[in-house]
Motif scaffolding. Structure first.
Motif, PDB file in Angstrom:
ATOM      1  N   HIS A 104       0.828  -1.201   0.000  1.00  0.00           N
ATOM      2  CA  HIS A 104       0.000   0.000   0.000  1.00  0.00           C
ATOM      3  C   HIS A 104       0.869   1.261   0.000  1.00  0.00           C
ATOM      4  O   HIS A 104       1.969   1.281   0.553  1.00  0.00           O
ATOM      5  CB  HIS A 104      -0.912   0.001   1.220  1.00  0.00           C
ATOM      6  N   ALA A 105       0.308   2.329  -0.596  1.00  0.00           N
ATOM      7  CA  ALA A 105       1.052   3.590  -0.693  1.00  0.00           C
ATOM      8  C   ALA A 105       0.416   4.717   0.105  1.00  0.00           C
ATOM      9  O   ALA A 105       1.059   5.735   0.328  1.00  0.00           O
ATOM     10  CB  ALA A 105       1.158   4.015  -2.166  1.00  0.00           C
ATOM     11  N   ASP A 106      -0.826   4.551   0.552  1.00  0.00           N
ATOM     12  CA  ASP A 106      -1.516   5.661   1.211  1.00  0.00           C
ATOM     13  C   ASP A 106      -1.744   5.435   2.693  1.00  0.00           C
ATOM     14  O   ASP A 106      -2.148   6.340   3.408  1.00  0.00           O
ATOM     15  CB  ASP A 106      -2.853   5.936   0.530  1.00  0.00           C
ATOM     16  N   HIS A 107      -1.528   4.217   3.170  1.00  0.00           N
ATOM     17  CA  HIS A 107      -1.665   3.953   4.599  1.00  0.00           C
ATOM     18  C   HIS A 107      -0.661   2.887   5.028  1.00  0.00           C
ATOM     19  O   HIS A 107      -0.212   2.080   4.218  1.00  0.00           O
ATOM     20  CB  HIS A 107      -3.092   3.509   4.958  1.00  0.00           C
ATOM     21  N   VAL A 108      -0.316   2.912   6.307  1.00  0.00           N
ATOM     22  CA  VAL A 108       0.616   1.930   6.860  1.00  0.00           C
ATOM     23  C   VAL A 108      -0.151   0.643   7.132  1.00  0.00           C
ATOM     24  O   VAL A 108      -1.173   0.637   7.818  1.00  0.00           O
ATOM     25  CB  VAL A 108       1.266   2.453   8.151  1.00  0.00           C
ATOM     26  N   SER A 109       0.335  -0.451   6.590  1.00  0.00           N
ATOM     27  CA  SER A 109      -0.320  -1.744   6.782  1.00  0.00           C
ATOM     28  C   SER A 109      -0.163  -2.222   8.222  1.00  0.00           C
ATOM     29  O   SER A 109       0.910  -2.110   8.830  1.00  0.00           O
ATOM     30  CB  SER A 109       0.288  -2.782   5.838  1.00  0.00           C
ATOM     31  N   ALA A 110      -1.243  -2.777   8.759  1.00  0.00           N
ATOM     32  CA  ALA A 110      -1.200  -3.375  10.098  1.00  0.00           C
ATOM     33  C   ALA A 110      -1.102  -4.897  10.018  1.00  0.00           C
ATOM     34  O   ALA A 110      -1.255  -5.581  11.031  1.00  0.00           O
ATOM     35  CB  ALA A 110      -2.443  -2.977  10.886  1.00  0.00           C
ATOM     36  N   ALA A 111      -0.841  -5.429   8.818  1.00  0.00           N
ATOM     37  CA  ALA A 111      -0.869  -6.878   8.624  1.00  0.00           C
ATOM     38  C   ALA A 111       0.157  -7.599   9.495  1.00  0.00           C
ATOM     39  O   ALA A 111      -0.157  -8.602  10.151  1.00  0.00           O
ATOM     40  CB  ALA A 111      -0.649  -7.214   7.154  1.00  0.00           C
ATOM     41  N   LYS A 112       1.390  -7.099   9.515  1.00  0.00           N
ATOM     42  CA  LYS A 112       2.429  -7.779  10.309  1.00  0.00           C
ATOM     43  C   LYS A 112       2.087  -7.745  11.794  1.00  0.00           C
ATOM     44  O   LYS A 112       2.167  -8.771  12.486  1.00  0.00           O
ATOM     45  CB  LYS A 112       3.791  -7.119  10.066  1.00  0.00           C
ATOM     46  N   ASP A 113       1.691  -6.584  12.293  1.00  0.00           N
ATOM     47  CA  ASP A 113       1.375  -6.463  13.722  1.00  0.00           C
ATOM     48  C   ASP A 113       0.166  -7.317  14.094  1.00  0.00           C
ATOM     49  O   ASP A 113       0.144  -7.957  15.153  1.00  0.00           O
ATOM     50  CB  ASP A 113       1.098  -5.004  14.081  1.00  0.00           C
TER      51      ASP A 113
END
Length: 358
Positions: free
Chosen positions: A162-171
């Motif tokens: 993604h370019a517009d928001h920080v992904s929370a997938a890893k956390d």
């Protein structure tokens, strides 16, 4: 003061709220809460500036981080007007998540909207297990939403970088012990299950099938459930299509985008529902409050009636401002640089700009 979550509850319930944005006009034009009225803080202290403010509504003052809006409450109080200040301003407004559940037969889909940006994530449930697609911050909310439906998160997926928001997938995967699935074709620097075209991801009694859908990014994956639902990431939206220019190869990516749209996504049956990862300003959800389109409706989008050469030429010619901080956000999501959670609201401030439309 009022929190973003409580303000959203008041807006949903139509609790007679008047939104007063006290930022400068240039800030307001860039990014605002729909329905807000702009009177810069400096003008609030001028005679007559408050004449048209309602005395029968709950006034909420808004700025970037909550400082100017607090001053505004004092300015209003001097004239006998009560008001509350939005905690954290537009920065924390961007972190408000709201969930709506769609149930069809034995399928449960929880659509999570990041209210301030129009980001959309999806929690898909089956037999007590759930997969989450494209989660945003704060990740703890996804656990809360899943638990309300009796679901345990076992898989977490990002459709693309993604370019517009920080992904929370890893956390989110670390918090839940769920497996993390990322596209093998996106050059992540994170440990994950690497997804390629044709892979299946099992949860409960169901499977998601990955299909390679490049065009917005080179390794973007869409995910298909029961041949009835497609989770399209940033490839196809309710109102438009994914932009191909954020990796500086617009013409090449536009050609791939055309192929993805016409030879993959639009080949599904007309009644297939397509759930995107964003919606633009002014897009109206269905009567259920869910944002999705169908293949039949997607075929009617203006850009999708063009031949390939004309499509590429037209799409490349459309100029749209890029997402704020997009190059840094891409690096964070790639796993190249870390980011403290407290910095995420400011990094994400501003509208999502991952789509183009006529």
């Amino acid at each position: 003061m009022i929190s973003g979550d409580n303000l959203w509850d008041s807006i949903k319930k139509d609790n007679n709220v008047f939104l007063l944005d006290v930022r400068e006009p240039s800030e307001f034009a860039e990014f605002k809460i729909p329905g807000a009225v702009n009177i810069p803080l400096s003008q609030l202290f001028m005679p007559g500036s408050q004449t048209h403010l309602p005395k029968d509504k709950k006034i909420v003052t808004i700025c970037s981080h909550g400082n100017r809006s607090m001053v505004a409450t004092f300015a209003l109080a001097q004239n006998g007007l009560e008001s509350t200040s939005l905690v954290g301003g537009m920065s924390l407004w961007n972190q408000v998540l709201s969930a709506i559940t769609l149930k069809e037969n034995d399928t449960t889909i929880i659509q999570v909207e990041k209210i301030g940006k129009g980001c959309l994530s999806h929690i898909i449930g089956s037999n007590g297990e759930a997969v989450v697609i494209d989660p945003t911050y704060p990740p703890s909310k996804y656990i809360e939403f899943a638990q309300k439906e009796g679901l345990k998160i076992t898989c977490v997926i990002d459709t693309h970088q993604h370019a517009d928001h920080v992904s929370a997938a890893k956390d989110l995967s670390q918090m839940t012990g769920a497996k993390l699935y990322l596209s093998k074709l996106e050059e992540y620097k994170l440990e994950s299950q690497q997804t390629v075209d044709g892979d299946t991801i099992s949860f409960g009694s169901k499977q998601l099938k990955a299909i390679h859908t490049p065009g917005h990014t080179p390794g973007s994956m869409s995910f298909v459930l029961n041949d009835k639902y497609v989770f399209s990431g940033d490839i196809l939206f309710v109102e438009g299509i994914g932009r191909p220019d954020l990796r500086d190869q617009a013409e090449e990516f536009a050609a791939k985008l055309y192929d993805t749209l016409h030879n993959k996504l639009l080949k599904f049956g007309d009644d297939v529902k397509i759930f995107p990862t964003h919606h633009g300003e002014g897009v109206i959800p269905t009567k259920d409050g869910i944002f999705y389109t169908t293949v039949q409706n997607a075929k009617k989008l203006p850009l999708l009636d063009l031949g390939q050469a004309e499509f590429v030429s037209k799409v490349v010619s459309i100029t749209t401002p890029r997402p704020m901080n997009y190059s840094m956000i891409i690096k964070i999501n790639k796993g190249v640089i870390p980011v403290p959670p407290m910095q995420i609201p400011d990094l994400e401030m501003g509208p999502n700009r991952c789509s183009i439309r006529m």
